[in-house]
Design a protein around this motif. Sequence first.
Motif, PDB file in Angstrom:
ATOM      1  N   ALA A  68       0.466  -1.603   0.036  1.00 31.35           N
ATOM      2  CA  ALA A  68       0.053  -0.392  -0.328  1.00 31.35           C
ATOM      3  C   ALA A  68       0.667   1.702  -0.111  1.00 31.35           C
ATOM      4  CB  ALA A  68      -0.546   0.006   1.403  1.00 31.35           C
ATOM      5  N   GLY A  92       1.013  11.992  -9.335  1.00 25.84           N
ATOM      6  CA  GLY A  92       1.211  11.278  -8.886  1.00 25.84           C
ATOM      7  C   GLY A  92       0.087  11.406  -8.278  1.00 25.84           C
ATOM      8  N   GLY A  93      -0.115  10.859  -6.979  1.00 23.82           N
ATOM      9  CA  GLY A  93      -1.732  11.081  -6.364  1.00 23.82           C
ATOM     10  C   GLY A  93      -1.899  11.971  -5.373  1.00 23.82           C
ATOM     11  N   THR A  94      -0.756  12.296  -5.065  1.00 24.03           N
ATOM     12  CA  THR A  94      -0.849  13.625  -4.077  1.00 24.03           C
ATOM     13  C   THR A  94      -1.498  14.797  -5.296  1.00 24.03           C
ATOM     14  OG1 THR A  94       1.038  12.500  -2.528  1.00 24.03           O
ATOM     15  CG2 THR A  94       0.169  14.908  -2.432  1.00 24.03           C
ATOM     16  N   ALA A 108      -3.146  13.335   1.950  1.00 25.55           N
ATOM     17  CA  ALA A 108      -3.454  14.957   0.339  1.00 25.55           C
ATOM     18  C   ALA A 108      -4.677  15.130   0.563  1.00 25.55           C
ATOM     19  CB  ALA A 108      -2.877  13.516  -0.928  1.00 25.55           C
TER      20      ALA A 108
HETATM   21  C1  LIG Z   1      -5.677   6.576   0.010  1.00 24.74           C
HETATM   22  C2  LIG Z   1      -4.338   7.782  -1.059  1.00 24.74           C
HETATM   23  N1  LIG Z   1      -4.396   8.642  -1.419  1.00 24.74           N
HETATM   24  C3  LIG Z   1      -2.829   9.202  -1.761  1.00 24.74           C
HETATM   25  C4  LIG Z   1      -1.600   9.057  -1.945  1.00 24.74           C
HETATM   26  C5  LIG Z   1      -0.575   9.103  -2.218  1.00 24.74           C
HETATM   27  O1  LIG Z   1      -0.458   8.988  -3.763  1.00 24.74           O
HETATM   28  P1  LIG Z   1       0.938   9.232  -4.208  1.00 24.74           P
HETATM   29  O2  LIG Z   1       2.303   8.725  -3.222  1.00 24.74           O
HETATM   30  O3  LIG Z   1       1.140   8.893  -5.784  1.00 24.74           O
HETATM   31  O4  LIG Z   1       1.044  10.651  -3.886  1.00 24.74           O
HETATM   32  C6  LIG Z   1      -1.461   7.691  -1.201  1.00 24.74           C
HETATM   33  C7  LIG Z   1      -0.450   7.044  -1.549  1.00 24.74           C
HETATM   34  O5  LIG Z   1      -0.261   6.229   0.099  1.00 24.74           O
HETATM   35  C8  LIG Z   1      -2.770   6.943  -0.436  1.00 24.74           C
HETATM   36  O6  LIG Z   1      -2.509   5.628   0.044  1.00 24.74           O
END
Ligand SMILES: Cc1ncc(COP(=O)(O)O)c(C=O)c1O
Length: 399
Positions: free
Chosen positions: A8, A68-70, A103
């Motif tokens: 994760a 990325g996710g953030t 995030a």
């Molecule tokens: C639920 C969730 N959202 C957002 C993120 C952030 O993603 P990134 O690491 O690509 O910035 C994560 C990373 O752990 C996550 O688990």
Amino acid sequence: MSAYLDHAATTPVRDTALAAWRDAALAGGNPSSLHGPGRRARRAVEDAREQVAAALGVGAAEVVLTAGGTEADNLGVKGLWGARTAADPRRRVVLASPVEHHAVLDCVTWLADARGAEVVWLPVDADGRVDVAGTAALLERDGDRAALLTCMWANNEVGTIQPLAEVVALAHEHEVPVHADAVQAVGWLPEAVGAIGADTVAVSGHKLGAPTGSGALVVRRGTALEPVLHGGGQERGVRSGTVDAPAAAALAVALREAVAEQPDQAPRVAALRDRLAAGLLATDPTAVVQGADPASGGRLPTNLHVTFPGCEGDSLLYLFDAAGVAVSTGSACRAGVPEPSHVLHAMGVAPLLARGALRFSLGRTSTDADVDRVLEVLPAVLERARAAGARSRGAVLAG
Ligand SMILES: Cc1ncc(COP(=O)(O)O)c(C=O)c1O
């Protein structure tokens, strides 16, 4: 003998994704340039976008590539807020689940601190699941003042799957747009992102086997979004910055494979997770599995979250690490200092018990040998963690 049970946090890069990244990087060219190399890079980006869209069940024009996710979460939450409050300044409420990843959570608190948003937290139950009836009541009360609602699809700490489609339908009745963080869910749940109906959806490449720094925000057709990054106007003006063609190519491959493998991988990994859970509880009957019951289907197949009474999560983490087992406490760590989990707090887990939290997260490379290794070292790890816990409690009492 080592075992990696922190998928994760990040999952190993796929050879195929790496090869796609390398090919695109070696091909070079800026996708915005008008010459041949630029046009070829643009074609590679648009091919990747189409594959990402197909894997997510959305249109190619709805995919905004991010790093990325953030970044995708920031653009979704702040972007919806900016556009909605500009269109209707009376809408200053942000409805948010209290179990969001930082995030999202930190965007919400920033909107409150810096932009005067009024945050209304959605109720969650003891499994960390958003309460649909409670959400409906809050929308009845605040829906006409709400700029957006944000609710993740599946929780990164305890793996609980949210009733997202129901929450989205309720919010839309009140014309409230929804941001959904699908970072942990994509590739592990059978439903397509497009079927959920959220207005913006965050996806992260490195949770799927693409390199870190790749991701996307799905922005459903007709959704107004204020940009966060300003500059060259790439990605239809929503996300400026030279489009990362290698990252896009790698994301497309990883996402396509993850979605294609889901029907086989999800039950395989869930069975490993269930064997791990049974072994942990047999070794330590005082341990408590937090989050939705794995047998209920309401939990990610990849996630096992356990609290061990009398232990500190970070002691367990370091002891496991010394035994070659990589796990996580599941909650944030700021500058190396573990923070109490806001997720366990929202679920009503007692603070002392929450300190003994450990997250085991599995992925496509997980095997029976990983589970065996955890169970083999567990008795010694628990014994030493409990001895350390007792010593520190003794020191507190003596002090
Ligand atoms: C639920 C969730 N959202 C957002 C993120 C952030 O993603 P990134 O690491 O690509 O910035 C994560 C990373 O752990 C996550 O688990």
